[in-house]
Design an enzyme around this catalytic site. Structure first.
Site, PDB file in Angstrom:
ATOM      1  N   LYS A  68       0.805  -1.234   0.000  1.00  0.00           N
ATOM      2  CA  LYS A  68       0.000   0.000   0.000  1.00  0.00           C
ATOM      3  C   LYS A  68       0.837   1.284   0.000  1.00  0.00           C
ATOM      4  O   LYS A  68       0.465   2.258  -0.639  1.00  0.00           O
ATOM      5  CB  LYS A  68      -0.949   0.014   1.198  1.00  0.00           C
ATOM      6  CG  LYS A  68      -2.024  -1.055   1.140  1.00  0.00           C
ATOM      7  CD  LYS A  68      -2.989  -0.893   2.307  1.00  0.00           C
ATOM      8  CE  LYS A  68      -3.871  -2.116   2.461  1.00  0.00           C
ATOM      9  NZ  LYS A  68      -4.859  -1.948   3.525  1.00  0.00           N
ATOM     10  N   ASP A 105      -9.771   2.417   2.430  1.00  0.00           N
ATOM     11  CA  ASP A 105      -9.833   1.778   3.759  1.00  0.00           C
ATOM     12  C   ASP A 105     -10.575   2.646   4.778  1.00  0.00           C
ATOM     13  O   ASP A 105     -11.463   2.160   5.495  1.00  0.00           O
ATOM     14  CB  ASP A 105      -8.422   1.499   4.292  1.00  0.00           C
ATOM     15  CG  ASP A 105      -7.807   0.247   3.686  1.00  0.00           C
ATOM     16  OD1 ASP A 105      -8.566  -0.674   3.315  1.00  0.00           O
ATOM     17  OD2 ASP A 105      -6.570   0.185   3.586  1.00  0.00           O
TER      18      ASP A 105
HETATM   19  P1  NAP Z   1       0.598  -2.606  10.568  1.00  0.00           P
HETATM   20  O1  NAP Z   1       0.849  -1.419   9.732  1.00  0.00           O
HETATM   21  O2  NAP Z   1       1.618  -3.698  10.600  1.00  0.00           O
HETATM   22  O3  NAP Z   1       0.386  -2.076  12.091  1.00  0.00           O
HETATM   23  C1  NAP Z   1       0.317  -2.963  13.156  1.00  0.00           C
HETATM   24  C2  NAP Z   1      -0.090  -2.237  14.440  1.00  0.00           C
HETATM   25  O4  NAP Z   1      -0.293  -3.240  15.446  1.00  0.00           O
HETATM   26  C3  NAP Z   1       0.967  -1.278  14.989  1.00  0.00           C
HETATM   27  O5  NAP Z   1       0.329  -0.198  15.619  1.00  0.00           O
HETATM   28  C4  NAP Z   1       1.695  -2.155  16.024  1.00  0.00           C
HETATM   29  O6  NAP Z   1       2.278  -1.417  17.073  1.00  0.00           O
HETATM   30  C5  NAP Z   1       0.514  -2.945  16.577  1.00  0.00           C
HETATM   31  N1  NAP Z   1       0.920  -4.191  17.236  1.00  0.00           N
HETATM   32  C6  NAP Z   1       1.386  -5.313  16.646  1.00  0.00           C
HETATM   33  N2  NAP Z   1       1.625  -6.245  17.585  1.00  0.00           N
HETATM   34  C7  NAP Z   1       1.286  -5.701  18.783  1.00  0.00           C
HETATM   35  C8  NAP Z   1       1.317  -6.153  20.123  1.00  0.00           C
HETATM   36  N3  NAP Z   1       1.760  -7.377  20.458  1.00  0.00           N
HETATM   37  N4  NAP Z   1       0.893  -5.328  21.123  1.00  0.00           N
HETATM   38  C9  NAP Z   1       0.466  -4.093  20.823  1.00  0.00           C
HETATM   39  N5  NAP Z   1       0.427  -3.590  19.573  1.00  0.00           N
HETATM   40  C10 NAP Z   1       0.832  -4.393  18.563  1.00  0.00           C
HETATM   41  O7  NAP Z   1      -0.776  -3.327  10.185  1.00  0.00           O
HETATM   42  P2  NAP Z   1      -2.094  -2.669   9.502  1.00  0.00           P
HETATM   43  O8  NAP Z   1      -1.961  -2.743   8.044  1.00  0.00           O
HETATM   44  O9  NAP Z   1      -2.373  -1.352  10.136  1.00  0.00           O
HETATM   45  O10 NAP Z   1      -3.210  -3.740   9.925  1.00  0.00           O
HETATM   46  C11 NAP Z   1      -3.566  -3.893  11.283  1.00  0.00           C
HETATM   47  C12 NAP Z   1      -4.760  -4.814  11.409  1.00  0.00           C
HETATM   48  O11 NAP Z   1      -5.895  -4.267  10.765  1.00  0.00           O
HETATM   49  C13 NAP Z   1      -4.566  -6.187  10.791  1.00  0.00           C
HETATM   50  O12 NAP Z   1      -5.025  -7.106  11.735  1.00  0.00           O
HETATM   51  C14 NAP Z   1      -5.451  -6.189   9.559  1.00  0.00           C
HETATM   52  O13 NAP Z   1      -5.999  -7.472   9.313  1.00  0.00           O
HETATM   53  C15 NAP Z   1      -6.541  -5.227   9.963  1.00  0.00           C
HETATM   54  N6  NAP Z   1      -7.147  -4.533   8.785  1.00  0.00           N
HETATM   55  C16 NAP Z   1      -8.471  -4.684   8.577  1.00  0.00           C
HETATM   56  C17 NAP Z   1      -9.059  -4.050   7.507  1.00  0.00           C
HETATM   57  C18 NAP Z   1     -10.532  -4.222   7.242  1.00  0.00           C
HETATM   58  O14 NAP Z   1     -10.957  -3.915   6.116  1.00  0.00           O
HETATM   59  N7  NAP Z   1     -11.330  -4.656   8.184  1.00  0.00           N
HETATM   60  C19 NAP Z   1      -8.306  -3.233   6.645  1.00  0.00           C
HETATM   61  C20 NAP Z   1      -6.934  -3.076   6.908  1.00  0.00           C
HETATM   62  C21 NAP Z   1      -6.359  -3.743   8.000  1.00  0.00           C
HETATM   63  P3  NAP Z   1       3.850  -0.967  17.003  1.00  0.00           P
HETATM   64  O15 NAP Z   1       3.878   0.274  16.159  1.00  0.00           O
HETATM   65  O16 NAP Z   1       4.206  -0.704  18.415  1.00  0.00           O
HETATM   66  O17 NAP Z   1       4.615  -2.101  16.393  1.00  0.00           O
END
Ligand code: NAP
Length: 297
Positions: A68, A105
């Site tokens: 993305k 999104d």
């Molecule tokens: P990303 O950019 O990798 O961000 C991950 C986030 O999770 C960061 O804020 C990270 O914190 C945090 N995190 C990871 N492990 C953690 C832990 N053990 N404890 C606390 N915080 C933790 O991922 P993303 O693209 O934003 O996606 C995040 C989630 O949203 C995914 O599960 C995805 O499936 C979901 N999603 C859903 C949709 C939908 O349409 N429903 C769309 C997009 C994404 P740090 O910065 O501290 O590492």
């Protein structure tokens, strides 16, 4: 009959529910000449793969993790103003004049909230997480003039994101920090949006609330019960599992809860509209997603 080609590029991609969702939408509109596939594309192959899709006559693509943000570095995309501001693109539209980029999104998250009866206009929003999804959602609410508080495990990331949004949107009511302020932020929030991986995969049994330090003599449930506003909405953008531990905890304390299924459906529906100019049947798309999730369970 010319086949109208669409698809999603990601890595890994086998888990994607987008092919089932879009295929169901095409079927419902009797668009029998349209096909949607999932393609595993490595980050280093992204630019060439998109150019090849253009040469092969694709009409539209979705991009998912890890593409993305990276697609903007390739220089081959014309992002719309919102996608440019956010710095991430999840939808590509191929036209004669070039390849256009959009980010659906955040609008998907907004539509999911609105259709669930949780109109966010003028509400105080607490975003948990500062990754890619949090970024687009925070930008949208920042632009709409909401008070937005972003908290993240890595506090600096949330602070940096909030500062960037405040500058780019002119909204001074956007702030960021770490989980240490979690309980007090919870007490202020009308809508809490959980965007981290907590609650899924290896973190399935962990809720955001488990990450907050408890005052002496208090239990987690007592804290949630006393801090959560009575009309609060808890929205977890995770859709697998459908009810994360965060949602279970919030529901127990009386919050209205919403999972990520309809955000997934609406971001897809908005992409579908960008590509085809037609409004798809979101009910049919949701049914396809739910069937896909059942198969995974
Ligand atoms: P990303 O950019 O990798 O961000 C991950 C986030 O999770 C960061 O804020 C990270 O914190 C945090 N995190 C990871 N492990 C953690 C832990 N053990 N404890 C606390 N915080 C933790 O991922 P993303 O693209 O934003 O996606 C995040 C989630 O949203 C995914 O599960 C995805 O499936 C979901 N999603 C859903 C949709 C939908 O349409 N429903 C769309 C997009 C994404 P740090 O910065 O501290 O590492």
């Amino acid at each position: 009959m010319t086949v109208q080609k669409f698809g999603v590029f990601g890595y890994p991609i086998s888990h994607s529910l987008s092919p089932a969702m879009h295929t169901a939408a095409f079927s419902a509109l009797k668009m029998t000449d349209s096909v949607y596939g999932a393609y595993a594309v490595l980050p280093e192959e992204l630019k060439d793969a998109v150019l090849k899709a253009q040469a092969d006559g694709f009409r539209g693509l979705n991009l998912t993790i890890p593409h993305k943000e990276k697609i903007l570095e390739s220089g081959i995309i014309k992002p719309d103003p919102f996608a440019k501001k956010v710095g991430a693109v999840n939808t590509l539209l191929f036209k004669e004049e070039g390849i256009y980029g959009f980010n659906t999104d955040a609008a998907g998250a907004l539509a999911a909230l609105e259709t669930a009866g949780a109109d966010p206009a003028g509400k105080k929003i607490l975003i948990i997480g500062a990754g890619g999804a949090a970024r687009s959602i925070s930008f949208l609410f920042g632009e709409r003039g909401n008070t937005v508080r972003i908290i993240n495990r890595t506090a600096e990331k949330a602070e940096k994101l909030a500062a960037e949004i405040a500058v780019k949107t002119g909204n001074r009511d956007v702030s960021g920090g770490g989980f240490s302020t979690g309980w007090e932020n919870l007490a202020q929030a009308d809508i809490i949006i959980q965007t981290t991986e907590l609650g899924m995969g290896k973190y399935e049994d962990v809720s955001f609330f488990d990450q907050l330090e408890l005052p002496a003599g208090k239990t987690k449930d007592e804290m949630i019960q006393t801090r959560l506003k009575s009309q609060a909405v808890a929205f977890d953008i995770v859709y697998n599992p459908r009810e994360t531990k965060f949602l279970k905890d919030a529901k127990k304390a009386g919050a209205k809860t919403l999972n990520g299924v309809m955000m997934l459906v609406y971001q897809g529906a908005l992409a579908f509209e960008i590509w085809t100019g037609q409004k798809p049947d979101v009910g049919v798309m949701a049914e396809a997603v739910l069937k896909g999730l059942e198969r995974k369970e």
